[in-house]
Write a protein that holds these residues in place. Structure first.
Motif, PDB file in Angstrom:
ATOM      1  N   HIS A 132     151.607  31.832 104.075  1.00 49.49           N
ATOM      2  CA  HIS A 132     151.059  30.485 103.947  1.00 49.49           C
ATOM      3  C   HIS A 132     149.545  30.509 103.750  1.00 49.49           C
ATOM      4  O   HIS A 132     148.869  31.450 104.144  1.00 49.49           O
ATOM      5  CB  HIS A 132     151.377  29.671 105.208  1.00 49.49           C
ATOM      6  CG  HIS A 132     152.839  29.506 105.452  1.00 49.49           C
ATOM      7  ND1 HIS A 132     153.598  28.558 104.824  1.00 49.49           N
ATOM      8  CD2 HIS A 132     153.686  30.197 106.269  1.00 49.49           C
ATOM      9  CE1 HIS A 132     154.851  28.655 105.239  1.00 49.49           C
ATOM     10  NE2 HIS A 132     154.937  29.645 106.110  1.00 49.49           N
ATOM     11  N   ASP A 133     149.040  29.439 103.184  1.00 54.75           N
ATOM     12  CA  ASP A 133     147.607  29.238 103.029  1.00 54.75           C
ATOM     13  C   ASP A 133     147.038  28.687 104.339  1.00 54.75           C
ATOM     14  O   ASP A 133     147.714  27.910 105.034  1.00 54.75           O
ATOM     15  CB  ASP A 133     147.360  28.239 101.888  1.00 54.75           C
ATOM     16  CG  ASP A 133     145.897  28.095 101.578  1.00 54.75           C
ATOM     17  OD1 ASP A 133     145.340  29.033 100.971  1.00 54.75           O
ATOM     18  OD2 ASP A 133     145.315  27.062 101.969  1.00 54.75           O
ATOM     19  N   GLU A 144     145.218  27.414 109.947  1.00 53.78           N
ATOM     20  CA  GLU A 144     143.946  27.914 110.473  1.00 53.78           C
ATOM     21  C   GLU A 144     143.711  27.435 111.903  1.00 53.78           C
ATOM     22  O   GLU A 144     143.273  28.212 112.758  1.00 53.78           O
ATOM     23  CB  GLU A 144     142.791  27.476 109.575  1.00 53.78           C
ATOM     24  CG  GLU A 144     141.461  28.079 110.000  1.00 53.78           C
ATOM     25  CD  GLU A 144     140.385  27.874 108.959  1.00 53.78           C
ATOM     26  OE1 GLU A 144     139.574  28.800 108.788  1.00 53.78           O
ATOM     27  OE2 GLU A 144     140.352  26.801 108.317  1.00 53.78           O
ATOM     28  N   THR A 176     142.018  34.877 105.898  1.00 58.00           N
ATOM     29  CA  THR A 176     143.272  35.257 106.544  1.00 58.00           C
ATOM     30  C   THR A 176     143.182  36.667 107.090  1.00 58.00           C
ATOM     31  O   THR A 176     143.577  36.943 108.226  1.00 58.00           O
ATOM     32  CB  THR A 176     144.452  35.142 105.549  1.00 58.00           C
ATOM     33  OG1 THR A 176     144.566  33.779 105.134  1.00 58.00           O
ATOM     34  CG2 THR A 176     145.750  35.623 106.157  1.00 58.00           C
ATOM     35  N   ASP A 196     144.964  26.410 104.896  1.00 60.15           N
ATOM     36  CA  ASP A 196     144.830  24.949 104.888  1.00 60.15           C
ATOM     37  C   ASP A 196     146.173  24.225 104.923  1.00 60.15           C
ATOM     38  O   ASP A 196     146.210  22.996 105.034  1.00 60.15           O
ATOM     39  CB  ASP A 196     144.044  24.496 103.650  1.00 60.15           C
ATOM     40  CG  ASP A 196     142.606  24.981 103.688  1.00 60.15           C
ATOM     41  OD1 ASP A 196     142.037  25.086 104.795  1.00 60.15           O
ATOM     42  OD2 ASP A 196     142.060  25.267 102.609  1.00 60.15           O
ATOM     43  N   GLU A 197     147.261  24.983 104.842  1.00 53.39           N
ATOM     44  CA  GLU A 197     148.589  24.379 104.854  1.00 53.39           C
ATOM     45  C   GLU A 197     148.877  23.763 106.223  1.00 53.39           C
ATOM     46  O   GLU A 197     148.538  24.345 107.261  1.00 53.39           O
ATOM     47  CB  GLU A 197     149.641  25.434 104.519  1.00 53.39           C
ATOM     48  CG  GLU A 197     151.015  24.875 104.269  1.00 53.39           C
ATOM     49  CD  GLU A 197     151.990  25.940 103.814  1.00 53.39           C
ATOM     50  OE1 GLU A 197     153.198  25.775 104.082  1.00 53.39           O
ATOM     51  OE2 GLU A 197     151.565  26.941 103.195  1.00 53.39           O
ATOM     52  N   SER A 240     139.844  38.152 102.511  1.00 53.64           N
ATOM     53  CA  SER A 240     140.074  36.722 102.716  1.00 53.64           C
ATOM     54  C   SER A 240     139.810  36.348 104.167  1.00 53.64           C
ATOM     55  O   SER A 240     139.728  37.212 105.040  1.00 53.64           O
ATOM     56  CB  SER A 240     141.514  36.365 102.356  1.00 53.64           C
ATOM     57  OG  SER A 240     142.395  36.998 103.275  1.00 53.64           O
TER      58      SER A 240
END
Length: 170
Positions: free
Chosen positions: A118-119, A139, A16, A121-122, A14
């Motif tokens: 967390h994502d 990000e 991340t 884009d959060e 990913s």
């Protein structure tokens, strides 16, 4: 053992994971340089602005805490700017290289846990950290923190070279 540079061709599960690999690489560089210094050298400033390598590590620790725990997750932290006294980086008396590096490692683990929860884009939770501005995405926070680590690792390279210490990619 050193963390290898995360080559762009290295597969990752990913985005991340890519960000965390770079962060681990920069942190490892900081630890290797300062960990190889004597207590005296780690407390010594070799630059006109007056900061020491130990102060820089403490700054990076608090900087991560401010951005990820206090900022992004919006959790309360004791003394979010505890790395500075009168506008200058500082290390309290009685804290040595081993103590400061241990706190740096603990914060690295806490930061990584925040990132994994967390994502990318959060959007962060509203908090004092944002100075009244809308919170950023995870990000954007990661990119900011990565550039700060990379920049300060470059500073440490110069200081370590002046002191005859560990420098370079490996």
């Amino acid at each position: 053992m050193s963390v290898r540079f995360p080559a762009p061709t290295q597969a990752a599960d990913s985005r991340t994971e890519v960000y965390l690999r770079y962060l681990a690489y920069f942190r490892d560089g900081v630890i290797r340089r300062v960990g190889a210094m004597s207590e005296e050298e780690a407390r010594r400033s070799r630059v006109p602005s007056g900061w020491s390598p130990l102060e820089l590590v403490r700054h990076l620790t608090f900087m991560e805490r401010r951005w990820f725990v206090w900022g992004f997750e919006g959790r309360a932290v004791d003394e979010p700017f505890g790395d500075a006294v009168d506008g200058r980086w500082a290390v309290p008396e009685g804290l040595g290289v081993a103590d400061v590096l241990a706190d740096f490692r603990r914060q690295a683990a806490a930061t990584d846990a925040v990132v994994r929860r967390h994502d990318l884009d959060e959007v962060g939770r509203p908090s004092e950290r944002w100075d009244g501005e809308p919170p950023a995405t995870l990000e954007r926070v990661l990119l900011h923190v990565l550039q700060e680590h990379a920049r300060h690792l470059g500073h440490l390279d110069v200081v370590a070279e002046l002191g005859g210490g560990v420098t370079g990619e490996a």
